[in-house]
Design an enzyme around this catalytic site. Structure first.
Site, PDB file in Angstrom:
ATOM      1  N   GLU A 128      -9.089 -18.546 -30.064  1.00 42.67           N
ATOM      2  CA  GLU A 128      -7.726 -18.513 -29.519  1.00 42.67           C
ATOM      3  C   GLU A 128      -7.020 -19.859 -29.708  1.00 42.67           C
ATOM      4  O   GLU A 128      -5.817 -19.927 -29.901  1.00 42.67           O
ATOM      5  CB  GLU A 128      -7.779 -18.131 -28.042  1.00 42.67           C
ATOM      6  N   CYS A 183     -16.689  -8.446 -29.589  1.00 44.69           N
ATOM      7  CA  CYS A 183     -15.505  -9.002 -28.934  1.00 44.69           C
ATOM      8  C   CYS A 183     -14.370  -8.899 -29.949  1.00 44.69           C
ATOM      9  O   CYS A 183     -14.574  -9.185 -31.139  1.00 44.69           O
ATOM     10  CB  CYS A 183     -15.757 -10.468 -28.560  1.00 44.69           C
ATOM     11  N   HIS A 241     -11.967 -10.656 -30.556  1.00 43.56           N
ATOM     12  CA  HIS A 241     -11.539 -11.900 -31.209  1.00 43.56           C
ATOM     13  C   HIS A 241     -12.367 -12.198 -32.470  1.00 43.56           C
ATOM     14  O   HIS A 241     -11.928 -12.937 -33.338  1.00 43.56           O
ATOM     15  CB  HIS A 241     -11.747 -13.099 -30.274  1.00 43.56           C
ATOM     16  N   CYS A 281     -10.564  -4.165 -25.975  1.00 40.11           N
ATOM     17  CA  CYS A 281     -11.283  -5.308 -25.406  1.00 40.11           C
ATOM     18  C   CYS A 281     -12.674  -4.805 -25.035  1.00 40.11           C
ATOM     19  O   CYS A 281     -12.800  -3.783 -24.346  1.00 40.11           O
ATOM     20  CB  CYS A 281     -10.542  -5.790 -24.156  1.00 40.11           C
ATOM     21  N   ASP A 313      -5.520  -5.373 -24.169  1.00 34.18           N
ATOM     22  CA  ASP A 313      -6.602  -6.368 -24.216  1.00 34.18           C
ATOM     23  C   ASP A 313      -6.311  -7.408 -23.140  1.00 34.18           C
ATOM     24  O   ASP A 313      -5.207  -7.435 -22.572  1.00 34.18           O
ATOM     25  CB  ASP A 313      -6.635  -7.026 -25.609  1.00 34.18           C
ATOM     26  N   SER A 314      -7.256  -8.292 -22.911  1.00 32.37           N
ATOM     27  CA  SER A 314      -7.034  -9.387 -21.966  1.00 32.37           C
ATOM     28  C   SER A 314      -5.967 -10.348 -22.500  1.00 32.37           C
ATOM     29  O   SER A 314      -5.341 -11.058 -21.726  1.00 32.37           O
ATOM     30  CB  SER A 314      -8.330 -10.159 -21.759  1.00 32.37           C
TER      31      SER A 314
END
Ligand code: DGL
Length: 265
Positions: A153, A185, A187, A72, A9-10
């Protein structure tokens, strides 16, 4: 069979997918790579994302990974073919988009479905294109929600700030009358409860981790790649800070130690 699954993932948002894999497939070892040095991917150009993804795919391939999971949405949108080209035909590559698209097409014929994600994912129009190609009767409304990944985050969720940002986005007219919402996403599983509350339980919320873990289980079985041994986990980032390490608890449900590897040097 005993080789690890490579997952990237990023940053650390993809740990939501790693956690779902750990729950569903407790024997599978994982090598996780979070490209924290280059995060966020959501507003980078497709060319740059392909460049990053290719280097990470080379790295995971060098670790002997038996499968690659692109955890991601932004990288899945732009670099799926790039990763497949790097690892070659013998290593299956799973992205986080196709398993969710298959679920939508199975369950929402003739209905309206919403998708929220980063600018990169939404601007690529990958979800509407894939869904429409599989079933033109599904209506798709997309909305870029770029504040959500950095907000999560930073630990802002389940509070008044996150609630007000989430409401502001979800109130947009384009998302009215949807029957389901894709959290596009990795997240966003962290705000699933707040999104559900916004819709008062009347809209189904689809997030990728569980759906993707099932697709991985199926692919491992088909390729006879299931591990029978005890799992081993390795978590690598391209830039390590104490804040990333602290945030792993949010995404993986336990704090983990991160290893820093500067694969670009
Ligand atoms: N986890 C990434 C995704 O699923 C979003 C975060 C980023 O912009 O890097 O798209």
């Amino acid at each position: 069979m005993e080789a690890p699954i490579g997952i990237f993932d990023s940053g650390i948002g993809g740990l939501t997918v790693a956690n779902a894999i750990r729950k569903k497939l407790p024997n599978e070892s994982l090598v996780y790579f979070g490209d924290t040095a280059h995060l966020p991917y959501g507003d980078k150009s497709p060319e740059l994302i392909r460049h990053y993804a290719a280097r990470i795919a080379h790295f995971l391939s060098d670790q002997g990974c038996k499968m690659i999971v692109i955890a991601c949405n932004t990288a899945s949108s732009h670099a799926f073919q790039t990763v497949k080209d790097v690892v070659g035909p013998n290593v299956p590559v799973i992205n986080v988009i196709d398993p969710v698209v298959n679920e939508v097409v199975d369950r929402y014929q003739g209905k309206k479905v919403g998708i929220i994600g980063t600018k990169g994912t939404v601007d690529s129009r990958i979800y509407p294109r894939r869904i429409k190609k599989a079933d033109a009767s599904v209506k798709v409304a997309s909305l870029a929600t770029p504040l959500l990944a950095p907000m999560i985050e930073e630990g802002f969720f389940r509070n008044t700030i996150s609630q007000s940002i989430i409401h502001n986005y979800l109130e947009k007219k384009s998302l009215s009358e949807i029957q389901a919402l894709i959290l596009g996403c990795t997240h966003y599983p962290l705000i699933k409860r707040e999104v559900k509350a916004f819709y008062d339980g009347k809209v189904e919320i689809l997030d990728s981790p569980g759906i993707v873990a099932s697709a991985i289980a199926k692919t491992l079985k088909e390729h006879q790649l299931e591990s029978q041994r005890k799992a081993d986990y390795r978590f690598i980032v391209s830039d390590k800070t104490s804040s990333f390490e602290k945030s792993t608890r949010i995404f993986f449900k336990e704090r983990i130690s991160l290893e820093e590897l500067r694969i670009w040097d």
